[in-house]
Write a protein that holds these residues in place. Sequence first.
Motif, PDB file in Angstrom:
ATOM      1  N   VAL A   1       0.916  35.201 -23.029  1.00 54.34           N
ATOM      2  CA  VAL A   1       1.860  35.348 -21.914  1.00 54.34           C
ATOM      3  C   VAL A   1       3.119  36.502 -22.491  1.00 54.34           C
ATOM      4  CG1 VAL A   1       3.591  34.678 -20.188  1.00 54.34           C
ATOM      5  CG2 VAL A   1       1.299  33.502 -20.608  1.00 54.34           C
ATOM      6  N   ILE A   2       3.469  35.998 -23.738  1.00 55.68           N
ATOM      7  CA  ILE A   2       4.456  36.959 -24.233  1.00 55.68           C
ATOM      8  C   ILE A   2       3.398  37.427 -25.424  1.00 55.68           C
ATOM      9  CG2 ILE A   2       6.462  35.679 -23.622  1.00 55.68           C
ATOM     10  CD1 ILE A   2       6.108  34.122 -26.265  1.00 55.68           C
ATOM     11  N   ASP A   3       4.208  38.465 -26.098  1.00 58.65           N
ATOM     12  CA  ASP A   3       3.512  39.368 -27.137  1.00 58.65           C
ATOM     13  C   ASP A   3       3.129  38.498 -28.407  1.00 58.65           C
ATOM     14  OD1 ASP A   3       3.507  41.488 -25.464  1.00 58.65           O
ATOM     15  OD2 ASP A   3       5.437  42.532 -26.715  1.00 58.65           O
ATOM     16  N   ASP A   4       3.904  37.653 -28.651  1.00 59.70           N
ATOM     17  CA  ASP A   4       3.626  36.747 -29.817  1.00 59.70           C
ATOM     18  C   ASP A   4       3.534  35.321 -29.770  1.00 59.70           C
ATOM     19  OD1 ASP A   4       3.328  35.853 -32.399  1.00 59.70           O
ATOM     20  OD2 ASP A   4       5.415  36.660 -33.033  1.00 59.70           O
ATOM     21  N   ARG A   5       2.365  34.776 -30.089  1.00 54.01           N
ATOM     22  CA  ARG A   5       2.158  33.387 -29.644  1.00 54.01           C
ATOM     23  C   ARG A   5       3.129  32.410 -30.458  1.00 54.01           C
ATOM     24  NH1 ARG A   5      -2.150  30.972 -27.600  1.00 54.01           N
ATOM     25  NH2 ARG A   5      -3.395  32.804 -27.538  1.00 54.01           N
ATOM     26  N   ASN A   6       3.599  31.227 -29.621  1.00 52.64           N
ATOM     27  CA  ASN A   6       4.449  30.382 -29.909  1.00 52.64           C
ATOM     28  C   ASN A   6       3.806  28.942 -30.489  1.00 52.64           C
ATOM     29  OD1 ASN A   6       7.712  31.089 -29.280  1.00 52.64           O
ATOM     30  ND2 ASN A   6       6.151  32.387 -28.681  1.00 52.64           N
ATOM     31  N   THR A   7       4.481  28.161 -31.171  1.00 48.35           N
ATOM     32  CA  THR A   7       3.862  26.955 -31.673  1.00 48.35           C
ATOM     33  C   THR A   7       5.046  26.002 -31.237  1.00 48.35           C
ATOM     34  OG1 THR A   7       2.440  27.746 -33.444  1.00 48.35           O
ATOM     35  CG2 THR A   7       3.208  25.372 -33.608  1.00 48.35           C
ATOM     36  N   SER A   8       4.865  24.959 -30.653  1.00 47.21           N
ATOM     37  CA  SER A   8       5.580  23.794 -30.324  1.00 47.21           C
ATOM     38  C   SER A   8       5.875  22.921 -31.565  1.00 47.21           C
ATOM     39  CB  SER A   8       5.265  22.961 -29.078  1.00 47.21           C
ATOM     40  OG  SER A   8       5.255  23.939 -27.978  1.00 47.21           O
ATOM     41  N   VAL A   9       7.164  22.429 -31.786  1.00 45.58           N
ATOM     42  CA  VAL A   9       7.528  21.767 -32.796  1.00 45.58           C
ATOM     43  C   VAL A   9       8.384  20.684 -32.450  1.00 45.58           C
ATOM     44  CG1 VAL A   9       8.585  21.860 -35.069  1.00 45.58           C
ATOM     45  CG2 VAL A   9       7.321  23.761 -34.590  1.00 45.58           C
ATOM     46  N   ILE A  10       8.237  19.555 -32.749  1.00 41.00           N
ATOM     47  CA  ILE A  10       9.439  18.238 -32.030  1.00 41.00           C
ATOM     48  C   ILE A  10      10.541  18.471 -33.140  1.00 41.00           C
ATOM     49  CG2 ILE A  10       9.578  15.859 -31.943  1.00 41.00           C
ATOM     50  CD1 ILE A  10       6.430  15.894 -31.657  1.00 41.00           C
ATOM     51  N   VAL A  11      11.834  18.272 -32.693  1.00 44.43           N
ATOM     52  CA  VAL A  11      12.880  18.280 -33.318  1.00 44.43           C
ATOM     53  C   VAL A  11      13.703  17.038 -33.496  1.00 44.43           C
ATOM     54  CG1 VAL A  11      13.297  20.744 -32.960  1.00 44.43           C
ATOM     55  CG2 VAL A  11      14.346  19.047 -31.531  1.00 44.43           C
ATOM     56  N   PRO A  12      14.392  16.595 -34.577  1.00 43.87           N
ATOM     57  CA  PRO A  12      14.974  15.120 -34.823  1.00 43.87           C
ATOM     58  C   PRO A  12      16.422  15.328 -34.100  1.00 43.87           C
ATOM     59  CG  PRO A  12      15.156  16.644 -36.753  1.00 43.87           C
ATOM     60  CD  PRO A  12      14.195  17.210 -35.912  1.00 43.87           C
ATOM     61  N   TYR A  13      16.376  15.714 -32.878  1.00 41.08           N
ATOM     62  CA  TYR A  13      17.726  15.707 -32.304  1.00 41.08           C
ATOM     63  C   TYR A  13      18.198  14.234 -31.701  1.00 41.08           C
ATOM     64  CZ  TYR A  13      21.440  16.483 -28.951  1.00 41.08           C
ATOM     65  OH  TYR A  13      22.499  16.501 -28.177  1.00 41.08           O
TER      66      TYR A  13
END
Length: 808
Positions: free
Chosen positions: A713-725
């Motif tokens: 959908v966008i030019d560069d593929r993204n990866t989801s990452v879980i954050v310790p917030y």
Amino acid sequence: MAYIAHIRKSDLEHQSVEEHLLGVKILAEMYGEPLGVKHITGLAGMLHDMGKYTDKFKNYLYEALENPESPPKRGSVDHSTAGGRLLYKLFHTGRIDRYKGILAEIVGNAIISHHSYLKDFLSPELESNYLNRVRDKEIEEYEESVRRFFEYTIGEDDFRLYVNQAELELSEFMGRNSSITLENKCMFLTKFVFSALIDADRTNTRCFEEKSLDEYKRPHFEGLFDTYYSRLMKEIDSFASYSSSPINRLRNQMSEQCDRFAEKPSGIYTLSIPTGGGKTLASLRYALKHARTYNKRHIIYVLPYTTIIEQNAAEVRRILQDDANILEHHSNVVEESDEDDEHMEGMLSVREKLKLAKDNWDSPIIFTTMVQFLNVFYDKGSRNIRRLHNLSESVIIFDEVQKVPVSCVSLFNTALNFLNLYAHSSIVLCTATQPALDFVEHKLSISPDAEMIKDIQQVITAFKRVEIQDCATDHFFNNESLVEFITDRMGETKSVLVILNTKSVVKNLYQQLLTGISEIPIYHLSTSMCAAHRKKKLDEVRELLKNGDKVICVSTPLIEAGVDVSFECVIRSLAGLDSIAQAAGRCNRHGEHVLRQVYVIDHEEENLRHLKEIQKGKQISKKILIDLKRDSLCHGGHLLSVQAMEKYFQEFYTDFKSALDYSIPKLGQSMTNLLFGGLANNKYYQEYATNKKVRLPLFIVNSYQTAAEHFNVIDDRNTSVIVPYGEEGKDIIAELNGAERIDDFSKLLRRAQQFTINLFDHELRTLDKNGGLERILDGQMMVLRDGAYSEEFGLDMENDSWSGLELY
């Protein structure tokens, strides 16, 4: 002798192949019912694991059971080709009936692909991956598996009767809607069948593993929608009782129009309520009334930014008094592997359990993003497409629909046409700035008299709460001069919102403001923060605004589309007219003051080189501003008029005309050609005939796998990452590490949606190199380490490419 599909780890109970095939068939039939294709989807379910009727597969399972530390070689037994081959040999050789041939191709492709993704009927290499499997590949014990299938699962005569019913369904399906091409119909039907099969297979396997039969009752939510509608009307009535401001009277009138409009049959409609006009509740009122009237099964909100999901889902949960049945789906937390996972059978590993976890959009109300919606139809991997069948018999509301990425406009239009014309879903294009989505070759089939709101120009005039001040045509700003400008505005007002186009400039301005202004609270927002983090910051800002305290907020465009905040002054860096209109909706939102100012500036420090759509939108908007400066009566007399918007979108789509069909320069092809181009314009089909001196012996020649592999959908593929917030973010990571049951994974993955961010590949590489990433659950998920996430900025990395991250 029983043949085995799965072995349950907890008690070593066996699920026979017969039980699994018939169980998946029942579920697949249920999923196919809304489109009138239950026998087509059921055929896929009945045949998908026919290749498990072999001694070799049985021995494979026993070997895996006895040697868990040294299991059999990956992919050593092919059990997914046999069902596709049976259809091909019976109905695609000799004298071929047209619809039985197409049926064999559609269902056969779904079957052979159910451990990966749909195969190309014809690839760029002029190979048919489909024919290589169903016609050419050597399959051990194939004849034995056919004999056992007809002995244990269904008799051969009954099977042929079932195929005849599937053929009648296909004939009826293809005969509908003559305006849609055969290739288009074949593509969407193939993807729907594949979706039904993937979900039915995983659901049946999960039910066996968890000893549950609940999934065999498809949930219906009519009673729940009745309850929701009553609760919503109670909320709306309470507004009328305590507020009679002109703005609220207008909102109530438009809400009532949406209620009456809900009695119309399902179609593709527009809801052009001005910014701040109460679109969320008005569209929810339409959706609940329409769902009750026409027995819809889901209400799905598709939004451009995760920020709106968080806010709107929280508001809907509060009004409907239900936390359990409202799903937020921001991103795919589990990584989708590119490899074929056919070897993953029998005893379930962590990876297999994650794959089986409920992630199929079977909730009554769903909030998701435009990226996730488009991924369902067009992206690779089985996790996305598994959800497709649950888009049928739904009310789907596209909030801020003008944010559809330019390259995806044709793909978006064709998906919506399918959902409306075939899947019996009602579509609402909900925005203050309707784009010209019919100004393309693959037009959107918008219903006659599509607009829900009457006299929209008068409504826009009545809603006027701001004046647009042109500070962009005469001079440029940088962050140093912008700090001075903000300081001056704070001398006149109590609150200022600044929206700039790139994260790096936003962060830099925030830091300069902290240095230059010490007595006023200053907030920074971007998608480097996870949803829970942004919500906390926005709640603090709202509290200051509510109390009339001074506050400055500096944000990327995530705040402008639908976020319910009202500042006394807004400064917007020059962008498309739709973005300026949305930014204006954050100023004097509820008509607290007679008129307030929205300043449009041109910021010279923003690097828009890689943000072509923003760059083009900025250029067109600036031309319209110059026109208005020369002649105050042109374009309807002001920047956000209907005439100015029509001018803007027509020029915008004209300039991007070559990109609207999702061009793939590497292949010299478009996505639309790969997916549903006809024989006359199919480059590979023509080259195949020329090179091989023979016609490809297939009815469908499109390249589904190749298209999916090139889709972003966008030019560069993204990866989801879980954050310790916060404590909850850390707890979720710890609980995921210790989870074992599939149901626990399902619940934790839902909770984790609030604690994810999306990273580009170069960001992942940098974090990996610096020790900022950790992989958990056999490498299937990634989490940030504590030191890589801050309370002030979230992920603290320089990156101008806000647009891709914003969409997730």
